[in-house]
Design an enzyme around this catalytic site. Structure first.
Site, PDB file in Angstrom:
ATOM      1  N   CYS A 121       0.835  -1.204   0.000  1.00 47.19           N
ATOM      2  CA  CYS A 121       0.000   0.000   0.000  1.00 47.19           C
ATOM      3  C   CYS A 121       0.873   1.257   0.000  1.00 47.19           C
ATOM      4  CB  CYS A 121      -0.979  -0.055   1.177  1.00 47.19           C
ATOM      5  SG  CYS A 121      -2.370   1.066   0.971  1.00 47.19           S
ATOM      6  N   HIS A 167      -3.614  -5.666   1.176  1.00 53.50           N
ATOM      7  CA  HIS A 167      -2.963  -5.871   2.479  1.00 53.50           C
ATOM      8  C   HIS A 167      -2.989  -7.334   2.911  1.00 53.50           C
ATOM      9  CE1 HIS A 167      -2.477  -1.655   3.787  1.00 53.50           C
ATOM     10  NE2 HIS A 167      -3.558  -1.424   3.056  1.00 53.50           N
ATOM     11  N   GLU A 177      -1.277  -8.620   5.257  1.00 51.90           N
ATOM     12  CA  GLU A 177      -1.137  -8.667   6.723  1.00 51.90           C
ATOM     13  C   GLU A 177      -2.479  -8.453   7.425  1.00 51.90           C
ATOM     14  OE1 GLU A 177      -0.485  -6.162   4.909  1.00 51.90           O
ATOM     15  OE2 GLU A 177      -0.939  -4.277   5.928  1.00 51.90           O
TER      16      GLU A 177
END
Lengths: 79, 220
Positions: B87, B195, B197
């Site tokens: 990002c 993302h 994560e």
């Protein structure tokens, strides 16, 4: 000395913010508007009196940080 | 896997990354500050996290890309180090010219935050080696400037060299060729808008990110 940096998106780059502003102006009744392009203006105050040196420093700043040459053009003007 | 995450003022996915990595890797992920001037010895992989480094002032990632730690990151890159920017990290890597192109404002102008279906375009990367080409996965996206842009010639080079890593299943932001993630020529520097994560637990809506981190850990 003071220098003005004008940063604009290259013509080939889509400017959704400019389009949103344009749509808003049209909805306010500004029917003669063709389009809007949004850019940035930076005022640099330099510890320098020689115009050539000032422009050289400002160009370096543009190339190093202020302008992304993939998408933006810039012009310099001594105030 | 010896890993580290760079933290800038305004980073906000740094701890999520540490958490996601720690769940898979035996070695703890180090956190580095943007004012550091060196990277840990023996580092395998460096992460640049998501967030709003320096408040997205000037251009997303532009100020972070000129912070003190970048010199050693660029050196690490030139020595063949593995770097992943997620990002805002992707934006930082393009601003640092470690990856081609740039991320423009989303074509719809709005900030988009949602689960996004993605297509694995290349599995010749440390992130996707456990996936098959064309496989779909679901990861969250959360960005205002995720509209990948590069000139036609650059896009053609990225496509021809298999440097496109992920594509959006249903393009949310106007990205050229639906590009959601790319790699450098040597496939060692990766930038992606989604993302992984934030997709490491069923309670978060997807566990597809876990497979990505497992793939990473297996590579080192």
């Amino acid at each position: 000395m003071k220098l003005i940096v004008r940063i604009s998106l290259k013509k080939s780059i889509l400017d959704p913010q400019g389009e949103a502003i344009s749509n808003s102006l049209k909805s306010l009744g500004f029917s003669k508007l063709n389009s809007v392009r949004q850019g940035k203006i930076l005022e640099l105050d330099l510890e320098e009196t020689d115009p050539d040196c000032g422009v050289k420093i400002a160009k370096e700043m543009c190339e190093k940080l202020l302008v992304n040459s993939v998408i933006e053009n810039y012009s310099l003007e001594i105030e | 896997m010896q890993s580290a995450v760079v933290v800038f003022p305004g980073s906000n996915c740094d701890r999520d990354l540490v958490q996601a990595i720690s769940a898979q890797s035996a070695s703890a992920c180090k956190m580095l500050w943007h004012k550091d001037t060196s990277l840990p010895r023996g580092l395998d992989i460096l992460f640049i996290p998501g967030g709003f480094s320096f408040g997205d002032y000037l251009r997303c990632g532009a100020i972070a890309a000129n912070s003190p730690i970048m010199e050693s990151i660029i050196d690490f890159a030139h020595k063949g180090g593995f770097i992943i920017g997620i990002c805002n990290g992707f934006q930082v890597l393009t601003e640092a010219a470690l990856l081609k192109g740039t991320l423009l404002r989303n074509s719809g102008v709005n900030f988009i935050c949602r689960q996004q279906s993605l297509i694995v375009t290349s599995n010749d990367s440390i992130m996707t080696k456990n996936f098959s080409k064309g496989e779909k996965l679901k990861l969250p996206i959360a960005h205002h400037d995720g509209n990948f842009f590069a000139d036609e010639a650059t896009i053609n080079v990225l496509e021809q060299n298999e440097q496109v890593l992920f594509r959006y299943d249903n393009n949310p932001n106007g990205s050229k060729n639906d590009i959601a993630g790319i790699m450098s020529e040597n496939h060692r520097i990766i930038g992606l808008m989604p993302h992984p994560e934030r997709a490491t637990d069923e309670n978060l809506g997807s566990k597809d990110g876990t497979r990505i981190f497992q793939s990473l850990v297996e590579c080192f």
